[in-house]
Write a protein that holds these residues in place. Sequence first.
Motif, PDB file in Angstrom:
ATOM      1  N   TYR A 199       0.618   4.444  -2.584  1.00 47.22           N
ATOM      2  CA  TYR A 199       0.270   5.701  -2.238  1.00 47.22           C
ATOM      3  C   TYR A 199       1.189   6.714  -1.505  1.00 47.22           C
ATOM      4  CZ  TYR A 199      -4.131   3.079  -3.002  1.00 47.22           C
ATOM      5  OH  TYR A 199      -4.980   2.506  -3.699  1.00 47.22           O
ATOM      6  N   GLN A 216     -10.258   3.800   1.634  1.00 46.30           N
ATOM      7  CA  GLN A 216      -8.980   3.059   1.786  1.00 46.30           C
ATOM      8  C   GLN A 216      -8.017   2.972   0.826  1.00 46.30           C
ATOM      9  OE1 GLN A 216     -10.073  -0.508   3.648  1.00 46.30           O
ATOM     10  NE2 GLN A 216     -11.267   0.533   5.440  1.00 46.30           N
ATOM     11  N   PHE A 270      -5.379  -0.348  -4.047  1.00 44.36           N
ATOM     12  CA  PHE A 270      -4.301  -0.798  -4.358  1.00 44.36           C
ATOM     13  C   PHE A 270      -4.120  -2.383  -3.984  1.00 44.36           C
ATOM     14  CE2 PHE A 270       0.509  -0.594  -5.026  1.00 44.36           C
ATOM     15  CZ  PHE A 270       0.478  -0.338  -6.537  1.00 44.36           C
ATOM     16  N   LYS A 271      -4.677  -2.473  -2.652  1.00 42.84           N
ATOM     17  CA  LYS A 271      -4.580  -3.958  -2.010  1.00 42.84           C
ATOM     18  C   LYS A 271      -5.261  -4.994  -3.104  1.00 42.84           C
ATOM     19  CE  LYS A 271      -6.140  -6.967   1.760  1.00 42.84           C
ATOM     20  NZ  LYS A 271      -7.277  -7.773   0.853  1.00 42.84           N
ATOM     21  N   ARG A 318     -13.239   1.228  -1.059  1.00 46.98           N
ATOM     22  CA  ARG A 318     -11.997   1.419  -1.650  1.00 46.98           C
ATOM     23  C   ARG A 318     -11.827   3.062  -1.873  1.00 46.98           C
ATOM     24  NH1 ARG A 318     -13.790  -2.701  -5.457  1.00 46.98           N
ATOM     25  NH2 ARG A 318     -13.737  -0.803  -7.161  1.00 46.98           N
ATOM     26  N   ARG A 344       0.709  -1.213   0.068  1.00 43.36           N
ATOM     27  CA  ARG A 344      -0.038  -0.099   0.087  1.00 43.36           C
ATOM     28  C   ARG A 344       0.962   1.310  -0.080  1.00 43.36           C
ATOM     29  NH1 ARG A 344      -4.869  -2.348   4.121  1.00 43.36           N
ATOM     30  NH2 ARG A 344      -6.263  -2.404   2.315  1.00 43.36           N
ATOM     31  N   TYR A 345       1.768   1.076   0.973  1.00 48.44           N
ATOM     32  CA  TYR A 345       2.608   2.257   0.863  1.00 48.44           C
ATOM     33  C   TYR A 345       3.493   2.736  -0.605  1.00 48.44           C
ATOM     34  CZ  TYR A 345       6.330   5.591   2.030  1.00 48.44           C
ATOM     35  OH  TYR A 345       7.159   7.097   2.044  1.00 48.44           O
TER      36      TYR A 345
END
Length: 479
Positions: free
Chosen positions: A278, A339, A342-343, A336, A274-275
């Motif tokens: 984003y 949050q 991307f996951k 989504r 995730r990092y």
Amino acid sequence: MAGSGLKMALAVLSFAYGIFTVLLYGVVAMLSGVPFRRTTEKERLEFQLASDRFWNLSKNWKALSHQFITLKNGFKVHYLTNTSPDAIAASDPSNKPLVIFLHGFPDSWAVWRHILASYSIGEGCIMVAADLPGYGGTDSLDVYGPTEILETLAEFIITLRDQYRVDEGESQVRKRVIVVAHDWGAILAFRLAIEAPQLADRFIVTNGVMVDLMRDNACLSMESSNKMFKTFLREPWRSRHVLWKSIRALGPVLRQLKRSEYIFVFHLPIPLVRYVGYGGKYSFLKAIHELAAGKIGEFTIRDAQESMASTLGPSLEECKTATANGEKYSDSVRIRAEQGNFKDTTSYYRHEAATGPWHKSLETISGLHSICPVEHRRTSCGTGVFDPAPGALKANATILWGLKDPAIDSHLALEGIADRLVQGSQVIVLPRTGHFTPIEVESRAALEEAVRWAVKGETGDVGQAVLSVYPEAKVIVHK
């Protein structure tokens, strides 16, 4: 024990390569200055406008309206179309072909925006541009394995065929179905052309791999390199020239390992993944968008924000909107929006959607069987559903390939591909094009010509049609 030890070693190496790549991405992002650059008011406004254009359910995008199909398990697929199913529920005398567009990572239906805007294509067919599961306005899945994704995609296409009355009437006059796909959409389209060829009369795919072919070519490269290396070890001095040949034979595999570095990142723990997506003010995604634009043409602020809006999907504001029929985005899409997606989008890599087996449900088997009775012509059914040809396509395919693809080694992807295609298939290479063929100026014109050729009944030569707008294109397979 030896096998488990090898697996452990490979897992450690994979993790280490992923961590190294994350650090490398961080250094590149810092050097680019993106994490330190303030978002301007113009950029913020352009993003809001693009997000509203693409995702506001109460508004049409050009001549295309937002629609949803709710599958039997309640899963909602979002798509845009120039002809709603209600418009042809009574009759459809035009008998226009149905063209289904499937995008890839990290995009949505909007990656096709340049081609969907083509009047000459739109007037000649029913266009459907769908969001894949976990992308855009389509619901999320709990697991993004091959069975989950392909079952969803197959039921979606079968439902479209039913709603647009594709299979009614005699086979000679029924609507044709064309699937146009890129990247992950192309990977899934290849699987459908192998395992469910009844779904479409032609697959037009661009810069997405046929996994079995790529794996076989990689194995051949490694076996050839291994044999030459063993020859070198027996007589190192006399066979020293063989060592260089051994390294060269392994070249395509080594190049692909370098080009697949992002896949190793996507297999790291989810917080890190995730990092990467984003962090640094979306520096990773922004780099992909600039790469997608290619070297031809200016990459404007509007282009950049449209690409970001396409990737991120509906915002919380668009989640408040509804279609004329009162349809809204589902809760999973709203989650989504809060949050990030991307996951979901990287889970296609994590859950082996490209390589694992597809366990078809009885409903899918029945639906596929009802599409293509035995008496239907070969062009609609490929070489036959039950023909023993593992890894070979069973439906007509037209492949357009950007040779400067930075993510996929062309040798591994294309070597021997002719043996995997049925009669009526073509492979056309685009020498100046990278990975994002639906976005780059030259390649999207070539892709548009291929789609137009298919829509108009495949009259004439598709290679000549592409050459008319991309003179350096080369037809390397014509069956």
